[in-house]
Design an enzyme around this catalytic site. Structure first.
Site, mmCIF file in Angstrom:
data_model
loop_
_atom_site.group_PDB
_atom_site.id
_atom_site.type_symbol
_atom_site.label_atom_id
_atom_site.label_comp_id
_atom_site.label_asym_id
_atom_site.label_seq_id
_atom_site.Cartn_x
_atom_site.Cartn_y
_atom_site.Cartn_z
ATOM 1 C CG HIS A 122 -1.924 0.976 1.366
ATOM 2 N ND1 HIS A 122 -1.707 2.265 1.788
ATOM 3 C CD2 HIS A 122 -3.244 0.883 1.105
ATOM 4 C CE1 HIS A 122 -2.858 2.920 1.777
ATOM 5 N NE2 HIS A 122 -3.800 2.110 1.366
ATOM 6 C CG ASP A 124 0.277 -2.659 6.089
ATOM 7 O OD1 ASP A 124 -0.706 -2.806 6.834
ATOM 8 O OD2 ASP A 124 0.223 -2.039 5.011
ATOM 9 C CD GLN A 177 -7.164 -4.783 3.870
ATOM 10 O OE1 GLN A 177 -8.113 -5.529 4.120
ATOM 11 N NE2 GLN A 177 -7.326 -3.510 3.607
ATOM 12 C CE LYS A 184 -7.438 -0.245 5.900
ATOM 13 N NZ LYS A 184 -8.190 0.090 4.686
ATOM 14 C CB CYS A 232 -3.680 3.153 -1.716
ATOM 15 S SG CYS A 232 -4.865 4.435 -1.442
HETATM 16 N N1 PMP Z 1 -2.000 -0.965 4.432
HETATM 17 C C1 PMP Z 1 -2.955 -1.678 3.850
HETATM 18 C C2 PMP Z 1 -2.668 -3.069 3.390
HETATM 19 C C3 PMP Z 1 -4.234 -1.134 3.714
HETATM 20 O O1 PMP Z 1 -5.205 -1.859 3.147
HETATM 21 C C4 PMP Z 1 -4.474 0.172 4.167
HETATM 22 C C5 PMP Z 1 -5.824 0.823 3.978
HETATM 23 N N2 PMP Z 1 -6.413 0.582 2.738
HETATM 24 C C6 PMP Z 1 -3.433 0.866 4.776
HETATM 25 C C7 PMP Z 1 -2.207 0.270 4.891
HETATM 26 C C8 PMP Z 1 -3.629 2.245 5.324
HETATM 27 O O2 PMP Z 1 -4.530 2.199 6.375
HETATM 28 P P1 PMP Z 1 -5.138 3.544 6.991
HETATM 29 O O3 PMP Z 1 -5.673 4.317 5.823
HETATM 30 O O4 PMP Z 1 -6.215 3.057 7.907
HETATM 31 O O5 PMP Z 1 -4.046 4.244 7.685
#
Ligand code: PMP
Length: 413
Positions: free
Chosen positions: A129, A206, A209, A232, A370
């Site tokens: 991401h 990270d 998910q 999430k 993203c």
């Molecule tokens: N890493 C991953 C794998 C994500 O799916 C996301 C959110 N789509 C993020 C990081 C960023 O998370 P946040 O926007 O809640 O900070």
């Protein structure tokens, strides 16, 4: 809807806990398949938010009056709950942040600034991401460090031998996604961590998910940092955690300066607070942190293994049903996946797919999610993505797939 029992879970009863699910969108019953972007919230989480504001809204830690003590206790209860949720050794290893992005930036700004220098290397994967790419690019620019990227195969799995080749004594940090938001791929994180440690590198996971789908055990994984977002995992937006091993957190400087993160301030110098408070400057997101506990309770009461089993059934069902749609190609076919079905349809732009599905009440996400470098890797601009949570059903997948058949018949060039 009749009772749906799956993996020992009463899905109808679970659906009843989520007020938002019971509505029509564009004249059709809502089918919410955008869970990888953010999951819906059970009533217990919503009640905890209003309960705080209506019953004991107060700033925490410094107050000695009753409301302040009540708020402080509830806030710190979430820290203990998060400790159990990820099985860290101590509650003090849990730092409350705004979410995964903030957690990763915290590590880049503190650990990164202190321990990563010119010529050092940071390893990430192709499927990261943007929040696990850009903070490292910023750091590399500032420090003259080098960002290395593990390639992936056609299925969307990392090529482990290529990862091994990238590792050296120059590697200071390996920062990888546990489960990909765009593909669903679950990375072999235990193996990744063990290999990184052989060259003395630290590892950040990270877990954005992973939090709602995979049992997290930071001691067993032996990761050095883990980032996740509450929203999430059935929790509120605006909060999340950073886990860090005590011995590392104690060695790294604070993130931001301000109230709460200090022991003593004078114009001659300031001494910092102990962990985790050293990293929690200012008034935190008290209500959302308090409510996050109820999201973790919700998950653990159902049991992550039961949730995962139900979601795996949904994933297997959607994988087979989507393939009956003319011109549809799945993007991300790893062996080990969380419940994410990303796809493109030849001759129909993914944005159009999203809009046409929305007209049928089906909420999917479209775009690059993203993860632009990952899309570049597959030579595509983006995908349509259906991501499933515990309250979703096979009947909902049927509606999506029937909708896609209809869309393809009408609009495919
Ligand atoms: N890493 C991953 C794998 C994500 O799916 C996301 C959110 N789509 C993020 C990081 C960023 O998370 P946040 O926007 O809640 O900070």
């Amino acid at each position: 809807m009749s009772t749906i029992v799956s993996s020992g879970l009463d899905i109808q009863k679970i659906r009843d806990m989520f007020p938002v699910l019971h509505q029509e969108v564009n004249g059709k019953p809502l089918i919410y398949f955008d869970n990888a972007a953010t999951s819906q919230k059970p009533k217990s989480v919503i009640d905890a938010l209003t309960g705080y504001y209506e019953g004991y809204n107060s700033n925490i830690h410094r107050g000695i009056h009753t409301l302040a003590e009540k708020a402080t206790t509830a806030f710190e209860e979430t820290r203990k709950r998060a400790q159990q949720f990820i099985n860290s050794r101590e509650a003090e290893e849990i730092i409350f942040t705004k979410g995964t992005t903030d957690s990763i930036n915290l590590v880049a700004s503190t650990f990164g600034r202190k321990f990563i220098n010119e010529g050092d290397e940071i390893i990430i994967t192709t499927m990261e991401h943007h929040s696990n790419i850009v903070p490292w690019q910023l750091l590399c620019e500032e420090k003259g460090a080098i960002l290395k990227v593990i390639p992936i195969n056609e299925a969307g799995e990392i090529i482990f031998e290529e990862y091994e080749k990238l590792l050296s004594e120059k590697t200071k940090l390996v920062s990888v996604v546990y489960a990909s938001n765009s593909l669903g791929t679950v990375n072999p994180v235990e193996k990744i961590i063990a290999k990184a440690h052989e060259v003395g590198a630290k590892v950040l996971l990270d877990g954005a998910q992973a939090a709602a789908h995979i049992v997290l055990d930071v001691q067993k994984l032996n990761c050095d940092f883990l980032a996740l977002s509450a929203h999430k995992a059935y929790g509120p937006t605006g909060t999340g955690i950073l886990y860090g091993k005590r011995e590392i957190l104690e060695k790294i400087p604070p993130y931001q300066g301000g109230g709460e993160m200090i022991k003593d301030v004078s114009f001659n110098g300031t001494t910092y607070n102990d962990i985790p408070y050293k990293f929690e400057a200012g008034t935190p997101n008290i209500a959302d942190v308090i409510a996050f506990k109820y999201a973790m309770d919700f998950i653990d009461e159902l049991g992550k293994t039961n949730i995962a089993q139900h979601e795996n059934d949904l994933l297997a069902y959607s994988t087979s049903q989507l393939q009956t749609v003319d011109g549809l190609k799945l993007v991300g076919t790893a062996q080990d996946k969380v419940s994410v079905s990303s796809f493109i349809v030849d001759g129909i732009h993914h944005f159009d797919l999203g809009m046409l599905l929305d007209a049928k009440g089906v909420a999917v996400r479209t775009g690059h999610h993203c993860t632009q470098p990952l899309m570049d890797n597959f030579c595509i601009e983006g995908t349509a993505r259906a991501s499933f949570a515990v309250y979703n059903t096979k009947a909902e997948i049927d509606v999506m797939v029937e909708g896609l058949h209809d869309i393809v018949k009408k609009y495919r060039k």
